[in-house]
Scaffold this motif. Structure first.
Motif, PDB file in Angstrom:
ATOM      1  N   GLN A   1       0.840  -1.209   0.000  1.00  0.00           N
ATOM      2  CA  GLN A   1       0.000   0.000   0.000  1.00  0.00           C
ATOM      3  C   GLN A   1       0.868   1.249   0.000  1.00  0.00           C
ATOM      4  O   GLN A   1       0.604   2.204  -0.750  1.00  0.00           O
TER       5      GLN A   1
ATOM      6  N   ASP B   1      -7.546   1.556  -3.213  1.00  0.00           N
ATOM      7  CA  ASP B   1      -8.691   1.492  -2.308  1.00  0.00           C
ATOM      8  C   ASP B   1      -9.036   0.051  -1.957  1.00  0.00           C
ATOM      9  O   ASP B   1      -9.367  -0.268  -0.808  1.00  0.00           O
ATOM     10  N   LYS B   2      -8.961  -0.843  -2.961  1.00  0.00           N
ATOM     11  CA  LYS B   2      -9.232  -2.261  -2.697  1.00  0.00           C
ATOM     12  C   LYS B   2      -8.159  -2.864  -1.799  1.00  0.00           C
ATOM     13  O   LYS B   2      -8.440  -3.686  -0.929  1.00  0.00           O
TER      14      LYS B   2
ATOM     15  N   LYS C   1      -6.503  -1.399   0.508  1.00  0.00           N
ATOM     16  CA  LYS C   1      -6.669  -0.955   1.890  1.00  0.00           C
ATOM     17  C   LYS C   1      -7.697  -1.795   2.640  1.00  0.00           C
ATOM     18  O   LYS C   1      -7.637  -1.902   3.867  1.00  0.00           O
ATOM     19  N   THR C   2      -8.648  -2.357   1.912  1.00  0.00           N
ATOM     20  CA  THR C   2      -9.707  -3.145   2.562  1.00  0.00           C
ATOM     21  C   THR C   2      -9.493  -4.641   2.431  1.00  0.00           C
ATOM     22  O   THR C   2     -10.360  -5.422   2.811  1.00  0.00           O
ATOM     23  N   THR C   3      -8.359  -5.048   1.875  1.00  0.00           N
ATOM     24  CA  THR C   3      -8.091  -6.473   1.698  1.00  0.00           C
ATOM     25  C   THR C   3      -7.563  -7.074   2.997  1.00  0.00           C
ATOM     26  O   THR C   3      -6.532  -6.632   3.504  1.00  0.00           O
TER      27      THR C   3
END
Length: 543
Positions: free
Chosen positions: A358, A394-395, A397-399
Motif C-alpha cells: 500500500q 482502495d481495494k 486498503k480493505t483487503t
C-alpha cells in the motif's frame, strides 16, 4: 483656609500583612502600633522571622532580626524611615503521615509520637479490593539531610499482631505505599528506585535489587534493611505457576578495593527455607527459571464439515491429522480439496506485506499525479490509468490478510510423512461442503461462478463469463486451486495430469494488464500480488 502640613516621621511594613503600606507616626510609635495600623498579620506570616531595616546614626543601613512573638520586640520603638518585613512560613508540612497507592482514598494524616501502621490502616477495608497483604513500603526521609530510606512490612502481620515489631512505628513525614495483588506496581516502584539511584556514590552503591523470570511482576525493587530472597519474591508478587523451584540463579556484582568488578553466581533452591532466607546486597539479580518443557495450553479450531467441530487443545507432538482424528474425521459432505488452513503468524506476515504494498503504491500514484499536474493536457487514457490505480489502492486498503497455508488435506489424513503438519497455537482449519462450481474473477465481462463440467477447460469458463475485457492480461491468467495453491495454465502440458485439471471449487483469475496502463511503473507487480491475495480471498469466499 485649609492648611495641610508636611508629612511627619514615616515607617513602612510589607510582606505577610493585611495592608502593606507606608504609615505616618504620631509621637513615639511602636511595632505593635504599626501592626494595628496595617490590619495585623496574615495567617501565613512567620512572626519569628521578621526583620527591621533601619538607618543608624552613622547614616548606615542596618538589619535587625525580630521575633514578634516576644514582648520586647513587638514593643520596640520605631524611628523615621524604619521598614518591617514579615516573611512567609515555609511550605513544608511537619508532623504528618501520607498514605498512597492501592487505597480507597489517598490522604495526609496527623503524626504523633508512637503512631503505628495499625493506627492508620485499622482494617483491610481501608484498602482497595484485592490488596497485596504481603508487601507494602514505608518511604522515610531522615533529618536533617532528608536522605531517603525504604522499609517494607506485611500489612497482614501488622493487623494481626498490633503493637508488635510486625506493626512498624512511624516517624514524622513517613509515606505508606500499598500495592494491589494483580495490578501494575511499576509506577510507584520506579520512582523510588530512581530517587535511590540519585543518592548512590562510589562508596555507596544504589540500594536496589532485581528479579526476573517467572514471578508475577519482574523488575527492579528497593533494597530494604535485612531484605532476603523471600522478601524479594514477595515484592514481585510471588512465583508464577511455572516457576522452577529447584534451581534459581542469584547474580552478585561487587567492586573490590582495587576497583575491580567482581561477579559471583550461585544457585538457590527456592523450596529450601534456609536458602530463601539468605540476605541480599545492593544490585543483586535473582532469576527464576521455568519448569523444563513447560508450555501454556495451546489450541486449534476446527470448523465446517468435521463430525465434532470445536476448539481442541493439543500437545507439543500432536499433528493436524491427530486432531482431525480426535474430531471424528470428516463428514460425508466434506470437500477436502477446498480445506482452508490458517495460521496467526502467517496472517501477521501477510498484513505487513499488504501495508508495504500500500505504501509503495501510494508513493507511485503521488509521483504520477505530480507528472500529470505539470502537463498542459492530460490524455484520457492516462487519466483513466490514474483512476484504475487509485481504485486498486482502495481495494488494497480493505483487503484482509488471511494467513492461509496451502495444504493437501487428503494426503494429510492419509498419514503421508511428507504431509505431517505440526501445530501452532491459534491455528484454524475450515472444511467446506462439497462444491460443484468454478468461479471466474478479474478482468472478464461478468465475474461469476459457473456449474462445474468435466469436459470444459479454463478458457471455456472465461468465454461463458463474457470473455476478456480490454484491460485483461491474457498471458498471465492463473488458477487458484480450491486448496489455495496457484497454477499457471500457459503450458501445453496443462491438462497432462489430473493434478492440473480444473476441479470443483477452483477459481480462474484474469489479472489486469499493467503494460496497457503506463502511469505507475509498479502496477504489474502490484496487480499480480494484489490478485493473488485480494482475489484469492474472493476465491476463498466462493467455497
Amino acid at each position: 483656609v485649609v492648611f495641610i502640613p508636611a508629612v511627619g516621621p514615616q515607617v513602612a511594613i510589607k510582606g505577610q500583612i493585611k495592608r502593606p503600606a507606608y504609615y505616618e507616626l504620631k509621637g513615639s510609635g511602636s511595632v505593635s502600633d504599626l501592626l494595628s495600623y496595617s490590619g495585623g498579620m496574615l495567617a501565613s506570616a512567620y512572626p519569628q522571622g521578621a526583620t527591621l531595616e533601619r538607618v543608624n546614626e552613622q547614616n548606615e543601613r542596618e538589619f535587625l532580626n525580630l521575633d514578634l512573638s516576644l514582648n520586647a520586640d513587638i514593643n520596640r520603638t520605631l524611628k523615621n524611615g524604619d521598614q518591617i518585613t514579615l516573611p512567609k512560613i515555609l511550605p513544608k508540612v511537619e508532623n504528618v503521615i501520607k498514605v498512597a497507592g492501592h487505597v480507597e482514598r489517598a490522604e495526609t494524616r496527623r503524626w504523633t509520637p508512637g503512631l503505628r501502621v495499625s493506627d492508620i490502616i485499622q482494617s483491610i477495608e481501608y484498602l482497595k479490593p484485592e490488596p497485596d497483604l504481603n508487601y507494602a513500603l514505608i518511604k522515610r526521609y531522615s533529618k536533617p539531610e532528608r536522605t531517603l530510606s525504604v522499609h517494607s512490612f506485611r500489612i497482614a502481620d501488622a493487623l494481626k499482631s498490633q503493637q508488635s515489631e510486625a506493626d512498624p512505628v512511624l516517624q514524622d513525614l513517613d509515606e505508606l505505599v500499598f500495592f494491589g495483588l494483580y495490578g501494575d506496581r511499576s509506577e510507584e516502584v520506579v520512582k523510588l528506585v530512581e530517587e535511590l539511584r540519585q543518592q548512590a556514590s562510589i562508596s555507596t552503591p544504589s540500594k536496589e535489587v532485581s528479579v526476573g523470570g517467572n514471578v508475577r511482576y519482574p523488575g527492579v525493587y528497593p533494597l530494604v534493611e535485612n531484605m532476603t530472597v523471600e522478601n524479594l519474591l514477595s515484592a514481585a508478587g510471588g512465583l508464577t505457576e511455572k516457576a522452577y523451584l529447584s534451581s534459581a540463579e542469584l547474580n552478585r556484582t561487587t567492586i573490590n578495593e582495587q576497583q575491580d568488578r567482581v561477579q559471583d553466581r550461585r544457585v538457590i533452591q527456592l523450596s529450601d527455607a534456609s536458602a530463601i532466607s539468605s540476605k541480599l546486597q545492593a544490585r543483586d539479580v535473582l532469576t527464576v527459571k521455568a519448569i523444563p518443557e513447560w508450555a501454556e495450553t495451546k489450541q486449534i479450531t476446527l470448523r465446517g464439515e468435521v463430525k465434532f467441530p470445536g476448539v481442541y487443545p493439543f500437545h507439543k507432538n500432536d499433528t493436524l491429522a491427530d486432531v482431525i482424528e480426535r474430531a471424528g474425521g470428516l463428514t460425508e459432505y466434506a470437500y477436502a480439496p477446498g480445506a482452508m488452513f490458517t495460521r496467526e503468524d502467517l496472517k501477521a506476515q501477510q498484513a505487513q506485506q499488504l501495508r508495504e504494498m500500500q505504501a509503495r503504491l501510494e508513493a507511485d500514484i503521488a509521483k504520477a499525479e505530480v507528472v500529470a499536474a505539470n502537463q498542459t493536457t492530460l490524455d484520457a487514457s492516462k487519466a483513466q490509468g490514474l483512476g484504475e490505480a487509485q481504485g486498486l489502492l482502495d481495494k488494497l486498503k480493505t483487503t484482509p490478510a488471511l494467513g492461509r497455508l496451502v495444504i493437501d488435506l487428503e494426503k494429510v489424513i492419509a498419514g503421508q510423512d511428507a504431509y505431517s503438519i505440526s501445530l501452532k497455537d491459534g491455528d484454524e482449519l475450515f472444511i467446506p461442503e462439497r462444491k460443484s462450481s468454478v468461479t471466474v474473477i478479474g478482468e472478464v465481462q461478468l465475474p461469476v461462478s459457473q456449474l462445474f463440467e468435466q469436459e470444459l477447460d479454463y478458457w471455456d469458463y472465461i468465454e461463458r463469463s463474457g470473455g476478456l475485457t480490454d484491460k485483461a492480461d491474457d498471458e498471465r491468467i492463473y488458477i487458484i486451486k480450491a486448496n489455495g495453491g496457484v497454477q499457471m495454465p500457459d503450458s501445453s502440458s496443462w491438462f497432462a495430469s489430473n493434478d492440473s485439471q480444473l476441479a470443483p471449487g477452483d477459481t480462474v483469475v484474469v489479472p489486469l494488464d499493467a503494460d496497457k496502463i503506463d502511469q505507475v511503473v509498479l502496477w504489474r507487480d502490484m496487480s499480480q500480488i494484489f490478485y493473488q491475495i485480494a482475489l484469492g480471498a474472493a476465491a476463498v469466499g466462493s467455497l
